[in-house]
Design a protein around this motif. Structure first.
Motif, PDB file in Angstrom:
ATOM      1  N   ASN A 110     -32.405  30.013 -22.193  1.00  0.00           N
ATOM      2  CA  ASN A 110     -32.862  31.035 -21.252  1.00  0.00           C
ATOM      3  C   ASN A 110     -32.969  30.477 -19.841  1.00  0.00           C
ATOM      4  O   ASN A 110     -32.716  31.184 -18.859  1.00  0.00           O
ATOM      5  N   TYR A 130     -29.464  30.643 -18.532  1.00  0.00           N
ATOM      6  CA  TYR A 130     -29.087  31.987 -18.109  1.00  0.00           C
ATOM      7  C   TYR A 130     -29.684  32.308 -16.737  1.00  0.00           C
ATOM      8  O   TYR A 130     -29.029  32.905 -15.874  1.00  0.00           O
ATOM      9  N   ARG A 188     -22.001  33.665 -20.169  1.00  0.00           N
ATOM     10  CA  ARG A 188     -21.298  33.953 -21.424  1.00  0.00           C
ATOM     11  C   ARG A 188     -20.634  32.709 -22.015  1.00  0.00           C
ATOM     12  O   ARG A 188     -20.011  32.782 -23.078  1.00  0.00           O
ATOM     13  N   VAL A 238     -25.479  33.500 -26.978  1.00  0.00           N
ATOM     14  CA  VAL A 238     -26.850  33.968 -26.797  1.00  0.00           C
ATOM     15  C   VAL A 238     -27.689  33.749 -28.048  1.00  0.00           C
ATOM     16  O   VAL A 238     -28.870  33.440 -27.985  1.00  0.00           O
ATOM     17  N   TYR A 239     -27.051  33.881 -29.193  1.00  0.00           N
ATOM     18  CA  TYR A 239     -27.800  33.775 -30.451  1.00  0.00           C
ATOM     19  C   TYR A 239     -27.660  32.402 -31.099  1.00  0.00           C
ATOM     20  O   TYR A 239     -28.107  32.192 -32.216  1.00  0.00           O
ATOM     21  N   GLU A 284     -26.544  43.821 -11.682  1.00  0.00           N
ATOM     22  CA  GLU A 284     -26.615  44.853 -12.717  1.00  0.00           C
ATOM     23  C   GLU A 284     -26.702  46.260 -12.133  1.00  0.00           C
ATOM     24  O   GLU A 284     -26.421  47.225 -12.829  1.00  0.00           O
ATOM     25  N   ASN A 333     -35.352  36.783 -26.958  1.00  0.00           N
ATOM     26  CA  ASN A 333     -33.903  36.746 -26.960  1.00  0.00           C
ATOM     27  C   ASN A 333     -33.391  37.304 -25.636  1.00  0.00           C
ATOM     28  O   ASN A 333     -33.959  38.247 -25.079  1.00  0.00           O
ATOM     29  N   TRP A 334     -32.307  36.704 -25.126  1.00  0.00           N
ATOM     30  CA  TRP A 334     -31.860  37.058 -23.780  1.00  0.00           C
ATOM     31  C   TRP A 334     -31.518  38.535 -23.643  1.00  0.00           C
ATOM     32  O   TRP A 334     -31.750  39.136 -22.595  1.00  0.00           O
ATOM     33  N   ARG A 335     -30.951  39.133 -24.677  1.00  0.00           N
ATOM     34  CA  ARG A 335     -30.614  40.564 -24.604  1.00  0.00           C
ATOM     35  C   ARG A 335     -31.876  41.409 -24.397  1.00  0.00           C
ATOM     36  O   ARG A 335     -31.849  42.411 -23.683  1.00  0.00           O
ATOM     37  N   ASN A 336     -32.961  40.995 -25.000  1.00  0.00           N
ATOM     38  CA  ASN A 336     -34.218  41.718 -24.821  1.00  0.00           C
ATOM     39  C   ASN A 336     -34.751  41.563 -23.395  1.00  0.00           C
ATOM     40  O   ASN A 336     -35.356  42.486 -22.842  1.00  0.00           O
ATOM     41  N   GLU A 396     -32.876  41.197 -20.706  1.00  0.00           N
ATOM     42  CA  GLU A 396     -32.047  42.093 -19.883  1.00  0.00           C
ATOM     43  C   GLU A 396     -32.524  43.540 -20.012  1.00  0.00           C
ATOM     44  O   GLU A 396     -32.653  44.257 -19.012  1.00  0.00           O
ATOM     45  N   THR A 397     -32.766  43.968 -21.258  1.00  0.00           N
ATOM     46  CA  THR A 397     -33.223  45.341 -21.499  1.00  0.00           C
ATOM     47  C   THR A 397     -34.566  45.584 -20.833  1.00  0.00           C
ATOM     48  O   THR A 397     -34.809  46.646 -20.233  1.00  0.00           O
TER      49      THR A 397
END
Length: 346
Positions: free
Chosen positions: A14, A17, A30, A34-35, A216, A333-336, A338-339
């Motif tokens: 993280n 990122y 990328r 991420v996982y 974004e 988690n990085w996707r979370n 971002e969301t």
């Protein structure tokens, strides 16, 4: 932006990122899964990324520039240096001193990459596979001079359209130069643990959030902004400058975001959790002065904290201003993440 938070729970990936966004290269995030598994420290992770980027650079070919060369030679080219030739009796050896330009990869861009890889190869906690990869990569830099690794050299590198692909690599090299310290006499390097330097992480958090919203939200123009106090007096130079961390537009709405890097976003007072008054005064001052600047149009104010011990989202209307006090969990988690950042603007 303020600093005072426990960072031990932030995963290394993280931090990477966040660095990719802060350096204005979000697409480079990328390069790692991420996982996937986390590296044991940010230096090992950046070593992995640097090796991948240098391999790509070798395939593409080093950037070269014309550099001046002075030498004694039997082949006449460039400019003849008669004074040096006479003083050194070069003509008796059938040679002359000459000055010419050589199209060479031995330039500052490549010199900094080489010396950074050498520094990394001496890092005592470097994974063995990365050490072996670095040794192999250094073979391609045999024609590049070894220089001293000084942070100031990175400011002297000239980047333009033909060598933009060096920017991210040099960002990594500069980070390593500032955080991997060489122990004099031992030949080993140690990591000055960036993740425990609160002020550096506070600046990283601010720059990450700013560039995240800029990329974004197309057209948001996320930036730091200077606001005027609107003061009338003879000695206005004594007034402090009023800089927002982040000012941006999205969906026809202006936002002013102040990032706060605190261990506890809320404070306890008489057994109750409360918003920090100083932070609230600060965001309100930004909003009020921005309103005056824009003839009454009102921005939304956001106080944004990295979650460590508390998770919260508070929404208020104060004097006609919408103010949000929010946290984002950097251990998620990085996707979370971002969301979450996108949801704050909703």
């Amino acid at each position: 932006m303020n600093s005072s938070t426990d960072t031990s729970k932030i995963p290394v990936k993280n931090i990477y990122y966040m660095l990719a966004y802060a350096w204005d290269h979000p697409h480079e995030s990328r390069m790692i899964d991420v996982y996937g598994e986390d590296e044991k420290d940010i230096i090992n992770l950046l070593s992995k990324i640097l090796i991948l980027k240098v391999k790509s650079l070798v395939k593409r070919g080093f950037y070269r520039e014309y550099t001046p060369v002075r030498e004694e030679s039997g082949v006449i080219r460039g400019k003849l240096l008669f004074k040096e030739s006479i003083e050194n009796f070069s003509y008796k050896k059938g040679k002359m001193h000459i000055k010419h330009e050589e199209f060479t990869p031995d330039i500052l861009h490549n010199q900094l990459i080489k010396v950074t890889m050498l520094r990394l190869s001496m890092y005592e906690h470097l994974e063995h596979e990365y050490y072996e990869d670095l040794k192999r990569m250094l073979m391609y830099f045999r024609g590049v001079s070894r220089i001293e690794l000084k942070p100031k050299f990175f400011n002297q590198v000239k980047l333009h359209r033909n060598n933009q692909h060096y920017r991210f690599i040099l960002n990594i090299c500069q980070f390593i130069s500032e955080n991997v310290l060489l122990h004099e006499g031992t030949g080993e390097s140690a990591f000055n643990d960036f993740s425990r330097d609160h002020m550096k992480l506070a600046r990283l958090f601010e720059n990450f959030v700013k560039n995240f919203y800029r990329h974004e939200y197309s057209g948001s123009n996320a930036r730091s902004e200077t606001l005027d106090w609107g003061a009338i007096g003879e000695n206005n130079e004594y007034l402090p400058l009023m800089h927002t961390d982040i000012s941006m537009e999205a969906d026809n709405q202006k936002y002013i975001i102040d990032t706060k890097f605190y261990q506890h976003g809320l404070v306890e007072f008489k057994g109750k959790e409360m918003v920090r008054s100083g932070h609230l005064y600060q965001i309100y001052a930004y909003l009020e002065n921005d309103r005056r600047k824009r003839n009454g149009d009102k921005a939304v104010g956001i106080l944004l904290y990295p979650r460590v011990y508390q998770s919260f989202q508070l929404n208020y209307e104060m004097q006609g201003f919408n103010i949000k006090i929010c946290s984002v969990d950097l251990a998620e988690n990085w996707r979370n993440i971002e969301t979450r950042l996108k949801g704050i603007l909703v």
